[in-house]
Design an enzyme around this catalytic site. Structure first.
Site, short mmCIF file in Angstrom:
data_model
loop_
_atom_site.label_atom_id
_atom_site.label_comp_id
_atom_site.label_asym_id
_atom_site.label_seq_id
_atom_site.Cartn_x
_atom_site.Cartn_y
_atom_site.Cartn_z
N HIS A 22 -11.34 -4.09 -0.88
CA HIS A 22 -10.27 -3.85 -1.69
C HIS A 22 -10.11 -4.84 -3.04
O HIS A 22 -9.53 -4.63 -4.14
CB HIS A 22 -8.96 -3.73 -1.13
CG HIS A 22 -8.48 -2.63 -0.57
ND1 HIS A 22 -8.99 -2.23 0.72
CD2 HIS A 22 -7.52 -1.49 -0.94
CE1 HIS A 22 -8.53 -0.80 0.90
NE2 HIS A 22 -7.69 -0.61 -0.14
N TYR A 41 1.31 -1.49 -6.50
CA TYR A 41 0.84 -1.08 -5.23
C TYR A 41 0.40 -2.24 -4.22
O TYR A 41 -0.50 -2.97 -4.89
CB TYR A 41 -0.19 -0.02 -5.69
CG TYR A 41 -0.63 0.68 -4.49
CD1 TYR A 41 -0.45 0.52 -3.21
CD2 TYR A 41 -1.79 1.70 -4.77
CE1 TYR A 41 -1.00 1.42 -2.19
CE2 TYR A 41 -2.39 2.31 -3.80
CZ TYR A 41 -2.02 2.22 -2.44
OH TYR A 41 -2.62 2.95 -1.21
N TRP A 76 -12.42 7.33 0.36
CA TRP A 76 -12.02 7.78 1.74
C TRP A 76 -13.43 7.44 2.59
O TRP A 76 -13.33 6.96 3.72
CB TRP A 76 -11.52 8.99 1.85
CG TRP A 76 -10.06 9.15 1.37
CD1 TRP A 76 -9.23 7.96 1.04
CD2 TRP A 76 -9.18 10.31 1.05
NE1 TRP A 76 -7.89 8.74 0.68
CE2 TRP A 76 -7.86 9.85 0.64
CE3 TRP A 76 -9.52 11.55 1.17
CZ2 TRP A 76 -6.61 10.72 0.38
CZ3 TRP A 76 -8.42 12.63 1.11
CH2 TRP A 76 -7.32 12.12 0.62
#
Length: 103
Positions: A22, A41, A76
């Site tokens: 991340h 976020y 993903w």
């Protein structure tokens, strides 16, 4: 603008790898999120349970609704080895119900 929250599950032992991936989030994914109305976020980790708690502001759709895009499908797949996922590699995500807010 609305605020949503959801939880996901990290596989044991992958905290540092999750943080690393991340911290190197792809610019095209950041652009997609922003263009889709997603802001502010944050994702938090409960280390006792390996539960990830995500909260975001949205003026359009949730980040979890962007799964038809190529960049999200690639993300993903990139994250699938360290998270609990569905058969399509999307993270198993459970919406959370707001029960309190203090302005």
């Amino acid at each position: 603008m609305s605020k949503i929250a959801f939880k996901m599950k990290l596989k044991p032992g992958y905290k540092q790898e999750y943080q690393k991936r991340h911290s190197e989030i792809w610019p095209e994914l950041v652009s997609l999120l922003s263009a889709s109305g997603i802001s502010d976020y944050s994702i938090f980790l409960d280390e006792e349970t390996n539960s990830l708690f995500a909260v975001q502001q949205q003026s359009g759709q949730s980040s979890q609704d962007l799964g038809k895009t190529e960049v999200v499908q690639k993300w993903w797949a990139y994250m699938a080895d360290i998270m609990e996922t569905n058969p399509d590699n999307s993270p198993i995500s459970v919406p959370l119900t707001p029960v309190f807010h203090l302005d």
